[in-house]
Design a protein around this motif. Structure first.
Motif, PDB file in Angstrom:
ATOM      1  N   ALA A 304     -60.582 -19.279  24.024  1.00  0.00           N
ATOM      2  CA  ALA A 304     -60.834 -17.919  24.523  1.00  0.00           C
ATOM      3  C   ALA A 304     -62.263 -17.795  25.053  1.00  0.00           C
ATOM      4  O   ALA A 304     -63.228 -18.189  24.400  1.00  0.00           O
ATOM      5  N   GLU A 314     -61.680 -17.568  33.142  1.00  0.00           N
ATOM      6  CA  GLU A 314     -61.870 -17.406  31.702  1.00  0.00           C
ATOM      7  C   GLU A 314     -60.526 -17.307  30.992  1.00  0.00           C
ATOM      8  O   GLU A 314     -59.661 -16.517  31.376  1.00  0.00           O
ATOM      9  N   VAL A 316     -57.879 -16.122  28.445  1.00  0.00           N
ATOM     10  CA  VAL A 316     -57.650 -14.829  27.806  1.00  0.00           C
ATOM     11  C   VAL A 316     -57.099 -15.024  26.393  1.00  0.00           C
ATOM     12  O   VAL A 316     -56.297 -15.927  26.147  1.00  0.00           O
ATOM     13  N   LEU A 317     -57.546 -14.173  25.494  1.00  0.00           N
ATOM     14  CA  LEU A 317     -56.987 -14.123  24.143  1.00  0.00           C
ATOM     15  C   LEU A 317     -56.404 -12.746  23.919  1.00  0.00           C
ATOM     16  O   LEU A 317     -57.066 -11.730  24.126  1.00  0.00           O
ATOM     17  N   GLU A 318     -55.135 -12.712  23.509  1.00  0.00           N
ATOM     18  CA  GLU A 318     -54.497 -11.444  23.153  1.00  0.00           C
ATOM     19  C   GLU A 318     -53.572 -11.683  21.979  1.00  0.00           C
ATOM     20  O   GLU A 318     -53.343 -12.823  21.553  1.00  0.00           O
ATOM     21  N   LYS A 324     -52.208 -14.980  17.682  1.00  0.00           N
ATOM     22  CA  LYS A 324     -53.121 -15.102  18.804  1.00  0.00           C
ATOM     23  C   LYS A 324     -52.495 -15.928  19.918  1.00  0.00           C
ATOM     24  O   LYS A 324     -51.947 -17.004  19.676  1.00  0.00           O
ATOM     25  N   TYR A 326     -53.298 -17.621  23.679  1.00  0.00           N
ATOM     26  CA  TYR A 326     -54.306 -18.041  24.637  1.00  0.00           C
ATOM     27  C   TYR A 326     -53.606 -18.415  25.942  1.00  0.00           C
ATOM     28  O   TYR A 326     -52.618 -19.151  25.934  1.00  0.00           O
TER      29      TYR A 326
END
Length: 333
Positions: A304, A314, A316-318, A324, A326
């Motif tokens: 992330a 970049e 993304v982390l959600e 989690k 990625y």
């Protein structure tokens, strides 16, 4: 959470060290006393892994079902015979001890603790006395205590006269009869190392293509496909250049088939090496780094905020499915 490759490696370790031997069972923690008493003194007859669950059969049609869940692990001690089928054609053994992976030379040290002869499951540091057999890498001191002392909360201890396995922190640990085992397995999606690969592909495609659920959730649904966890989910979606939010029914059939075939391949690699290796075509130095460090063996997982290895965007982390996720919003669109 230990993913499918770890559980298959655990099953092979039990097959090598327990099947055909009489087993002493106890519950040092006290939470599985009744179950342990049912299998105490019985010989282990067979073992199988399906996805993230292991089933150890004992004489008398009794089965021990273990699901490690988020925090479970098996710690092994005593004489450990490594399964010779876990390794590559050039003789490298995928099963290793805490010191790392033997890659035709000096050991590769893995600080993440994902690959371990003495502890398989959730990464942990543990006091385990290991007397290695001739088939492994060495011998411990003669004054090692036997049986090994119980350390921490051990739900179940299984011992032969030379080998000890301690189970800690599982989500499920129960005794089942054959019908209950069959019913448990019937609820699980296909596992490439258990089911016919072609039939498993058809089951997987049919399950995915009829659902509006995002593919990022479907890959984690053990009723759709067995064994995939958070790491493999992120990596497989990236390798397929697939947006994790795409409804399953909207994913082109050939792409769904590609996901299954990629899982077949990655699971085999994971069982052989003990690592969730998801990057291809690495040169020897890069491969050694990847085996030693988790951050060097994945495309997006645990990256992330770092630039995508391909496009520079970049990562993304959600949160998806309470886990989690990625992913790269450019490569996976």
């Amino acid at each position: 959470m230990p993913e499918g490759h770890s559980v298959h490696r655990i099953a092979r370790q039990f097959d090598r060290n327990y099947v055909g031997r009489r087993v002493m069972a106890s519950s040092p923690q006290g939470r599985f006393v009744e179950g342990a008493s049912l299998i105490d003194g019985r010989a282990a007859a067979s073992v199988r892994a399906v996805g993230k669950q292991m089933f150890l059969e004992f004489e008398g049609d009794l089965w021990l079902r273990v699901h490690l869940g988020m925090y479970g692990a098996w710690d092994f001690a005593g004489e450990i015979l490594v399964d010779p089928t876990i390794g590559s054609a050039n003789g490298r053994m995928g099963q290793t001890n805490q010191r790392g992976t033997d890659l035709e030379g000096d050991p590769v040290f893995d600080a993440a603790g994902e690959n371990s002869l003495t502890s398989i499951g959730a990464p942990r540091r543990t006091r385990v006395h290991v007397r290695m057999s001739e088939q492994t890498t060495g011998l411990a001191d003669e004054d090692d205590q036997w049986p090994p002392p119980v350390v921490g909360q051990v739900r179940l201890r299984l011992m032969t006269d030379i080998t000890c396995a301690d189970l800690r922190g599982p989500t499920a640990c129960q005794i089942q009869d054959p019908d209950e085992v069959a019913a448990t397995i019937a609820k699980l999606g296909p596992d490439p190392l258990v089911d016919d690969v072609a039939e498993g592909e058809e089951r997987f495609v049919a399950a995915v293509r009829k659902k509006a659920t995002p593919i990022g959730l479907l890959l984690m649904d053990q009723a759709v496909v067995s064994g995939i966890g958070n790491v493999y989910r992120a990596e497989m979606l990236y390798r397929a250049n697939l947006d994790p939010h795409t409804p399953g029914r909207d994913v082109p059939e050939e792409l769904v088939r590609g996901l299954w075939r990629d899982w077949v391949r990655l699971l085999s690699i994971g069982v052989e090496t003990g690592q969730m290796m998801t990057m291809d075509d690495l040169d020897p130095d890069a491969y050694r780094r990847a085996m030693a460090h988790r951050d060097d063996r994945h495309w997006v997982y645990h990256r992330a905020g770092l630039p995508c290895r391909v496009c520079g965007t970049e990562i993304v982390l959600e949160e998806m499915g309470a886990r989690k996720l990625y992913w790269c919003p450019v490569c996976q669109r």
